[in-house]
Scaffold this active site. Structure first.
Site, PDB file in Angstrom:
ATOM      1  CG  PHE A  20      -1.968  -1.131   1.162  1.00 53.93           C
ATOM      2  CD1 PHE A  20      -3.377  -0.563   0.482  1.00 53.93           C
ATOM      3  CD2 PHE A  20      -1.914  -2.377   1.567  1.00 53.93           C
ATOM      4  CE1 PHE A  20      -4.187  -1.734   0.247  1.00 53.93           C
ATOM      5  CE2 PHE A  20      -2.645  -3.441   1.285  1.00 53.93           C
ATOM      6  CZ  PHE A  20      -4.008  -3.215   0.873  1.00 53.93           C
ATOM      7  CD  GLU A  21       1.297   6.211   2.403  1.00 50.08           C
ATOM      8  OE1 GLU A  21       0.679   7.011   1.780  1.00 50.08           O
ATOM      9  OE2 GLU A  21       0.842   5.923   3.769  1.00 50.08           O
ATOM     10  CD  GLN A  22       8.267  -1.147   0.746  1.00 50.50           C
ATOM     11  OE1 GLN A  22       9.429  -1.473   0.902  1.00 50.50           O
ATOM     12  NE2 GLN A  22       7.339  -1.826   0.189  1.00 50.50           N
TER      13      GLN A  22
END
Length: 534
Positions: free
Chosen positions: A371-373
């Site tokens: 998702f959000e890295q």
């Protein structure tokens, strides 16, 4: 050397090539999977020297891959030019494991290759690898693999190539859906393109799967809907029977004619590490010269059906890549070599303006998050290479870490990270995930090397074929090695605990993770990538 093109023409992860020519300009699109922005388009005037000119799917209205699993995202774009516009069709694959595939096909257009590119028009979700054919009568046709989720004895789930008309005025598919080609005994029929030449519709498809049985099949018909007769010397191109060929897994191709009337075929391939079937550079793009025979069939100009490492093209001088690429982060835009993962909101991941001269990463979700890295990286494109960066980072607890990473996906990475230990000391440690699918267990150094508080630290890695070694230096001190030699072979398509591998390639870059949710920043001053001679 003049008059020779050395393959691959696009080194490092650049699969599923689609090529078109406009005047004297060639444009080549390749898949980017979960890496953002979507689709790489390179430009050339001579088919030998290529420059990245755009990644057109670069905003949320066009592409949002948050939650897409590893090796999903942008599959097999098709680039064409007609009616004064560039046309780009592509799949956004949301799931590919198991019997079902959830892949959605779209088209975007632009008056110039640099854009502006339109918002996408949804086409269908019946299968992947869409291609748009502009017929001589002005009509446009979409072809794609039709996915058959049923598991039946003697048949695979690649259900043939289907065709349907696209109406650009209504911006939708219209009319009947026709299955025009069921494939050959090579099976796994995908990656289709249509061409019109000398009274024939020519169909080019990939077969055999994108591994070591991959191949290019050709068929033709007098009518668009078939039936299509298969090339008498099928497959047109493959490495399946030539295990010593340096270009393996050859398949998934497209054709282009030069202004002089010569025909060339671009195709994906991989260069396994010597003595292995491990390809950390992923699937790359190569080119072959082909000729139309008196019987109207296309064949490799060098004879046979195996790819050539060197292709004769008169008047061409291919420039070698720079031995070193150095990035200072002095501008407010990310250098073109770098990409990030999945999200259309990069401002949540990094900034080039909050601390001028630095790339600031904001620690986000865990390494391997879908998702959000906060991970910014570039492709490995040489068997022997090195990478270096300089880091300023002050973690507050064990849940915050940042550093230099060699990353394939959530189960396959080596990470030299600054964090804290249980005693509150700032330490440097190696975190690896050794392809333990589906568990994803980490290997973490028990004792980290202590780092002085508020100290700037240099981080480096060196890859020599299958061996990866980390090093570090505090301040102006000399480099010191850290940890054992690590397996770089697992950072490859085939280095997998799964039965069928993955589809991307190894990336080298900078990362910051803060699983506490506090978004602790890490500042990177410069990044250097070096290619070593083979």
């Amino acid at each position: 050397m003049s008059d020779v093109i050395h393959n691959p023409i696009l080194a490092g992860f650049n699969p599923d090539p689609s090529i078109c020519r406009v005047g004297d300009d060639y444009y080549l699109a390749t898949s980017t999977f979960e890496w953002y922005p979507g689709v790489q388009i390179h430009h050339s005037r001579d088919l030998a020297n290529w420059e990245l000119v755009t990644r057109p799917l670069n905003r949320a209205s066009q592409l949002d891959m948050r939650g897409n699993p590893d090796s999903c995202g942008i599959w097999a774009p098709c680039l064409s030019y007609a009616d004064g516009l560039f046309w780009l069709v592509y799949t956004d694959m949301k799931r590919y494991e198991g019997n079902f595939k959830d892949g959605h096909n779209y088209v975007v257009t632009a008056p110039r290759i640099e854009g502006p590119w339109s918002d996408p028009v949804y086409l269908n979700s019946s299968g992947f690898d869409p291609s748009l054919f502009h017929d001589t009568d002005g009509r446009k046709w979409l072809i794609n693999l039709q996915w058959d989720y049923r598991q039946r004895e003697g048949r695979d789930r690649f259900g043939g190539i289907v065709l349907q008309q696209y109406d650009p005025e209504q911006c939708r598919l219209v009319g009947d859906i026709t299955n025009i080609f069921a494939g050959t005994e090579l099976k796994l029929t995908e990656g289709s393109h249509l061409y019109w030449r000398d009274g024939w519709y020519h169909l080019l498809v990939a077969e055999g799967g994108t591994g070591y049985q991959h191949a290019v099949t050709m068929a033709r018909s007098k009518t668009l809907t078939g039936p299509y007769e298969v090339h008498p010397n099928n497959p047109l191109l493959t490495s399946r029977d030539d295990p010593e060929n340096p270009l393996q897994r050859s398949g998934h191709a497209d054709l282009v004619d030069s202004p002089e009337g010569d025909t060339y075929l671009v195709h994906l391939c991989s260069r396994p590490l010597p003595g292995t079937r491990l390809s950390p550079m992923g699937r790359e793009t190569a080119i072959q010269r082909v000729e139309w025979g008196e019987d109207g069939w296309l064949r490799l100009a060098n004879g046979g059906n195996t790819p050539a490492l060197k292709v004769a093209v008169s008047g061409v001088t291919q420039k070698p890549p720079a031995q070193e690429e150095h990035y200072d982060f002095e501008t407010d835009t990310l250098p073109g070599a770098f990409q990030w993962l999945r999200t259309p909101y990069p401002e949540r991941l990094f900034s080039l303006t909050e601390r001028p001269g630095y790339l600031r990463l904001f620690g986000r979700e865990s390494v391997g998050s879908w998702f959000e890295q906060a991970l910014v990286a570039r492709r490995q494109d040489s068997i022997h290479c090195s990478a270096e960066t300089t880091l300023t980072f002050e973690p507050e607890d064990i849940q915050q870490f940042a550093g230099l990473i060699a990353y394939y996906n959530r189960f396959k990475f080596h990470y030299l990270a600054v964090t804290l230990n249980d005693a509150g000391d700032k330490v440097l440690s190696i975190i690896s995930c050794l392809d333990d699918w589906p568990n994803g267990n980490l290997s973490i150094a028990e004792e980290g090397i202590r780092i002085e508080p508020d100290a700037t630290i240099r981080l480096g890695l060196d890859i020599h074929a299958r061996e990866l070694c980390f090093r570090y230096a505090q301040g102006d001190q000399p480099w010191q090695s850290i940890g054992p030699a690590l397996d770089a072979g697992l950072l490859s398509d085939e280095g997998s605990g799964r039965a069928h591998g993955y589809f991307t390639g190894n990336f080298l870059g900078m990362a910051a993770h803060d699983i506490s949710g506090r978004g602790t920043p890490a500042d990177f001053q410069a990044f250097c990538y070096r290619r070593a001679p083979l």
